[in-house]
Design an enzyme around this catalytic site. Structure first.
Site, mmCIF file in Angstrom:
data_model
loop_
_atom_site.group_PDB
_atom_site.id
_atom_site.type_symbol
_atom_site.label_atom_id
_atom_site.label_comp_id
_atom_site.label_asym_id
_atom_site.label_seq_id
_atom_site.Cartn_x
_atom_site.Cartn_y
_atom_site.Cartn_z
ATOM 1 N N HIS A 171 12.771 -2.139 2.705
ATOM 2 C CA HIS A 171 12.061 -0.844 2.799
ATOM 3 C C HIS A 171 12.921 0.290 2.511
ATOM 4 O O HIS A 171 14.118 0.074 2.798
ATOM 5 C CB HIS A 171 12.016 -0.919 4.656
ATOM 6 C CG HIS A 171 11.075 -2.057 5.099
ATOM 7 N ND1 HIS A 171 9.741 -1.878 4.810
ATOM 8 C CD2 HIS A 171 11.538 -3.168 5.833
ATOM 9 C CE1 HIS A 171 9.174 -3.283 5.218
ATOM 10 N NE2 HIS A 171 10.161 -3.709 5.829
ATOM 11 N N ASN B 115 8.123 -5.194 -0.666
ATOM 12 C CA ASN B 115 8.119 -4.155 0.286
ATOM 13 C C ASN B 115 6.777 -4.193 0.698
ATOM 14 O O ASN B 115 5.755 -3.594 -0.087
ATOM 15 C CB ASN B 115 8.592 -2.837 -0.426
ATOM 16 C CG ASN B 115 8.551 -1.489 0.619
ATOM 17 O OD1 ASN B 115 7.685 -1.747 1.489
ATOM 18 N ND2 ASN B 115 8.976 -0.658 0.369
ATOM 19 N N GLU C 123 12.818 -9.005 1.982
ATOM 20 C CA GLU C 123 11.975 -7.799 2.433
ATOM 21 C C GLU C 123 12.710 -6.606 2.098
ATOM 22 O O GLU C 123 13.893 -6.543 2.657
ATOM 23 C CB GLU C 123 11.571 -7.869 3.980
ATOM 24 C CG GLU C 123 10.908 -6.944 4.684
ATOM 25 C CD GLU C 123 10.872 -7.012 6.040
ATOM 26 O OE1 GLU C 123 11.368 -8.080 6.639
ATOM 27 O OE2 GLU C 123 10.116 -6.318 6.851
ATOM 28 N N PRO D 203 0.865 -1.305 -0.135
ATOM 29 C CA PRO D 203 0.051 -0.117 0.062
ATOM 30 C C PRO D 203 0.810 1.211 -0.064
ATOM 31 O O PRO D 203 1.829 1.677 0.740
ATOM 32 C CB PRO D 203 -0.709 -0.255 1.305
ATOM 33 C CG PRO D 203 -0.048 -1.059 2.338
ATOM 34 C CD PRO D 203 0.441 -2.038 1.200
ATOM 35 N N ASN D 204 0.327 2.188 -0.747
ATOM 36 C CA ASN D 204 0.941 3.703 -1.000
ATOM 37 C C ASN D 204 1.954 3.714 -1.630
ATOM 38 O O ASN D 204 2.728 4.950 -1.992
ATOM 39 C CB ASN D 204 1.096 4.382 0.384
ATOM 40 C CG ASN D 204 -0.493 4.348 0.931
ATOM 41 O OD1 ASN D 204 -1.390 4.883 0.576
ATOM 42 N ND2 ASN D 204 -0.679 3.676 2.352
ATOM 43 N N ARG E 179 12.557 5.033 12.868
ATOM 44 C CA ARG E 179 11.406 5.737 12.833
ATOM 45 C C ARG E 179 10.539 5.503 14.090
ATOM 46 O O ARG E 179 10.802 5.237 15.059
ATOM 47 C CB ARG E 179 10.632 5.675 11.333
ATOM 48 C CG ARG E 179 11.533 5.865 10.480
ATOM 49 C CD ARG E 179 10.808 5.665 9.089
ATOM 50 N NE ARG E 179 9.590 6.439 9.138
ATOM 51 C CZ ARG E 179 8.663 6.280 7.843
ATOM 52 N NH1 ARG E 179 8.700 5.254 6.963
ATOM 53 N NH2 ARG E 179 7.529 7.083 7.718
ATOM 54 N N ALA F 293 2.819 -0.747 4.841
ATOM 55 C CA ALA F 293 2.486 -0.810 6.431
ATOM 56 C C ALA F 293 2.121 -2.237 6.698
ATOM 57 O O ALA F 293 1.917 -2.301 7.862
ATOM 58 C CB ALA F 293 1.177 0.104 6.475
ATOM 59 N N TYR G 78 10.815 9.272 1.512
ATOM 60 C CA TYR G 78 10.602 8.223 0.415
ATOM 61 C C TYR G 78 11.373 8.649 -0.834
ATOM 62 O O TYR G 78 11.388 7.831 -1.613
ATOM 63 C CB TYR G 78 9.430 7.658 0.316
ATOM 64 C CG TYR G 78 8.739 7.132 1.411
ATOM 65 C CD1 TYR G 78 9.484 6.070 2.161
ATOM 66 C CD2 TYR G 78 7.761 7.531 2.060
ATOM 67 C CE1 TYR G 78 8.746 5.314 3.001
ATOM 68 C CE2 TYR G 78 7.102 7.155 3.352
ATOM 69 C CZ TYR G 78 7.501 5.952 3.645
ATOM 70 O OH TYR G 78 7.157 5.378 4.870
ATOM 71 N N ARG H 225 4.514 10.964 -2.144
ATOM 72 C CA ARG H 225 4.069 10.706 -0.851
ATOM 73 C C ARG H 225 5.425 11.026 -0.040
ATOM 74 O O ARG H 225 6.625 10.708 -0.252
ATOM 75 C CB ARG H 225 3.743 9.239 -0.590
ATOM 76 C CG ARG H 225 4.644 8.461 0.008
ATOM 77 C CD ARG H 225 4.329 7.048 0.122
ATOM 78 N NE ARG H 225 3.900 6.713 1.551
ATOM 79 C CZ ARG H 225 4.295 5.298 1.963
ATOM 80 N NH1 ARG H 225 4.471 4.331 1.165
ATOM 81 N NH2 ARG H 225 3.854 5.051 3.222
HETATM 82 C C1 DQA Z 1 8.128 1.413 4.052
HETATM 83 C C2 DQA Z 1 8.057 1.570 5.758
HETATM 84 C C3 DQA Z 1 6.644 1.131 6.260
HETATM 85 O O1 DQA Z 1 6.558 1.492 7.570
HETATM 86 C C4 DQA Z 1 5.711 2.114 5.475
HETATM 87 O O2 DQA Z 1 4.366 1.832 6.173
HETATM 88 C C5 DQA Z 1 5.749 2.071 4.031
HETATM 89 C C6 DQA Z 1 6.894 2.161 3.449
HETATM 90 C C7 DQA Z 1 9.209 1.762 3.447
HETATM 91 O O3 DQA Z 1 9.582 1.416 2.182
HETATM 92 O O4 DQA Z 1 10.139 2.269 4.098
HETATM 93 O O5 DQA Z 1 4.708 2.216 3.359
HETATM 94 O O6 DQA Z 1 7.836 -0.160 3.868
#
Ligand code: DQA
Length: 145
Positions: free
Chosen positions: A99, A73, A97, A9-10, A106, A76, A22, A17
């Site tokens: 990020h 990735n 995984e 998501p996102n 954070r 959340a 990011y 964003r």
């Molecule tokens: C994320 C970190 C997560 O905490 C966040 O919710 C994201 C992006 C990252 O790529 O740093 O959506 O996975």
């Protein structure tokens, strides 16, 4: 190798964003970065993004018998989803995984990852380069097939 790259998501909002966290490169820019690397190294890719947890579960299952490894990735869902952990354990493919941000520096809730228990490596805080590092990890490990 045949590699499935999943974004949760996102991540389709990359570039828009929270650019301070990011970066300013769009999701399409990320796809190009990954596709260029894959082309140069002879990999075949399946690239997907969804804002819905069940889509990600379905795609992890789809990778079974089809892909040599998964880069994910989970956004959340990293911090909430036992279903994604169960899915990567079920297919038993080498999964990395990623990020973009350094989740450890954070909020405390970002320091918990369920899916990491089913992953061969977790990459944090390398920006978009983390996706390429994840593919390199799969290359070094060799795939399931
Ligand atoms: C994320 C970190 C997560 O905490 C966040 O919710 C994201 C992006 C990252 O790529 O740093 O959506 O996975």
């Amino acid at each position: 190798m045949k590699i499935m790259v999943l974004n949760g998501p996102n991540l389709n909002m990359l570039g828009i964003r929270e650019p301070g966290i990011y970066g300013s490169v769009s999701y399409e820019g990320l796809l190009k970065l990954i596709a260029d690397y894959a082309a140069a190294h002879g990999h075949e890719l399946i690239l997907r993004q969804s804002n819905h947890e069940g889509d990600l579960v379905d795609w992890i299952q789809e990778a079974y018998g089809k892909c040599d490894g998964i880069v994910i990735n989970p956004g959340a869902y990293t911090h909430t989803s036992v279903a994604l952990l169960d899915a990567v354990k079920a297919v038993n493919l080498p999964t990395v995984e990623v990020h973009i941000s350094d989740v450890d520096s954070r909020e405390p809730f970002r320091q918990v990852s369920y899916i990491s228990l089913g992953c061969v490596r977790t990459i944090k805080g390398m920006g978009l380069e983390g996706y390429l590092e994840a593919i390199r990890t799969l290359e070094q490990r060799g795939g399931a097939q």
